[in-house]
Design a protein around this motif. Structure first.
Motif, short mmCIF file in Angstrom:
data_model
loop_
_atom_site.label_atom_id
_atom_site.label_comp_id
_atom_site.label_asym_id
_atom_site.label_seq_id
_atom_site.Cartn_x
_atom_site.Cartn_y
_atom_site.Cartn_z
N ILE A 179 0.84 -1.20 0.00
CA ILE A 179 0.00 0.00 0.00
C ILE A 179 0.88 1.25 0.00
CG2 ILE A 179 -1.63 1.36 1.37
CD1 ILE A 179 -2.86 -1.32 2.27
N GLY A 222 2.58 2.07 -3.55
CA GLY A 222 1.76 2.79 -4.52
C GLY A 222 2.43 2.81 -5.88
N ASN A 223 2.57 4.01 -6.43
CA ASN A 223 3.24 4.19 -7.73
C ASN A 223 4.62 4.82 -7.58
OD1 ASN A 223 1.04 3.17 -9.27
ND2 ASN A 223 -0.04 5.11 -8.96
N SER A 267 9.33 6.72 0.77
CA SER A 267 8.15 7.59 0.85
C SER A 267 8.46 8.75 1.79
CB SER A 267 6.93 6.81 1.37
OG SER A 267 7.15 6.38 2.70
#
Length: 337
Positions: A216, A219-220, A247
């Motif tokens: 999760i 993501g991208n 992130s």
């Protein structure tokens, strides 16, 4: 508390368990493909024209003299914080089976990379204390001197072996401009290669068994990449790749998951081996420090492996198709907290 860093993906993850169980790996024993007299050690630049090398792993058990000579930290920081030791003290730890018997004045050959070799002379004895009751290793070795010009444009991390004088009257080897040069290329890898490598790593991550919470967060996000090119003893090019998916968090960018791989560019870019996935508790960084010609068609790679609370450098014999832990370990130095 210090723990030995047998760093590497599986090693960082299970280090505490291994120490508690008393697992020991006899790295000083001769390995397959080596004669009993052939040994290699990791070495590093100490300062302008001096080298540091640790020959033997030992257990000081708190006996290092209080008046051991304090010396400066080496430029090659993976050799930690050595102190000067006396000949008499070091001799106590050279009696074990497989121990290297070294002394001031001995000469060794230093493999610098790029097919460059120089001979160094041991000038003083040193050691690094890190053993504790839970099982860590300490190290004994020496500082060695060479010409300062010999170390220009080198990586600061090298490989050392025993010096053997050629027979009297032996002809000097002639320079061959077409000879293969085993080396770690320090020039940037072309962008088109990096782009293709990035595509491979991203596609691989999509098929990895990533825990749901990490997937999760992924993501991208595109990974940050370190692509290192090196030439092995048969003249072929190889790439070592380290990909880090990060992130943005309250304290800056946090690493989510990391993936290492070994890649060949011919006949098309493809994986030769892929390291196990590394997340929060795994290896934080893995990169090459040098590549050298070990002789006999063999390539040695010096690898830096960092865990969350550990650091190690390893000398491995590179082999296609296997992960780092599957490559023959010739020498290692490590410590952790």
């Amino acid at each position: 508390m210090m723990e030995v860093a047998k760093a590497g993906r599986g090693r960082v993850l299970v280090i505490a368990v291994a120490l508690l169980l008393g697992l020991v790996v006899p790295h000083d024993a001769p390995t397959l493909g080596q004669t009993t007299s052939e040994r290699f050690w990791l070495a590093g630049r100490y300062d302008g024209n001096r080298i540091i090398v640790y020959f033997n792993k030992v257990k000081f058990k708190g006996t290092v003299p209080k008046n051991a000579v304090k010396i400066a930290y080496p430029i090659a920081d993976a050799f930690f914080s050595p102190v000067g030791l006396s000949t008499q003290y070091v001799a106590r730890f050279q009696q074990g089976t497989g121990a290297e018997h070294f002394s001031i004045g001995d000469r060794y050959d230093l493999l610098l990379g790029d097919e460059r070799i120089t001979t160094v002379t041991l000038t003083s004895l040193v050691g690094f204390e890190s053993d504790e009751q839970v099982g860590n290793d300490s190290f004994i070795g020496a500082l060695a001197t060479t010409k300062i010009d010999d170390l220009l444009f080198t990586s600061n991390y090298y490989v050392m072996k025993r010096h053997v004088e050629p027979p009297s009257g032996s002809p000097k080897p002639k320079f061959d401009p077409n000879a293969i040069v085993v080396k770690l290329d320090r020039d940037p890898v072309p962008f088109d290669i990096q782009e293709k490598v990035a595509g491979l790593m991203i596609e691989r991550m999509r098929t990895e068994a990533v825990p749901p919470d990490l997937r999760i967060k992924l993501g991208n996000i595109s990974p940050t990449l370190e692509v290192q090119r090196f030439t092995i003893a048969d003249g072929s090019i190889r790439y070592h790749v380290w990909a880090d998916w990060r992130s943005e968090g309250p304290r800056g960018f946090d690493s989510i998951v990391r993936l290492g791989a070994w890649i060949t560019p011919a006949p098309a870019i493809r994986f030769l081996a892929i390291e196990p996935l590394s997340d929060y508790d795994g290896v934080q960084k893995e990169n090459l420090l040098n590549a050298v010609n070990l002789g006999g068609g063999r390539t040695g790679i010096v690898v830096n492996v960092q865990g969350e609370d550990s650091r190690a450098i390893e000398l491995r014999e590179y082999r296609d198709g296997v992960t780092l832990t599957g490559m023959r370990l010739l020498n290692d130095i490590g410590a952790g907290e």
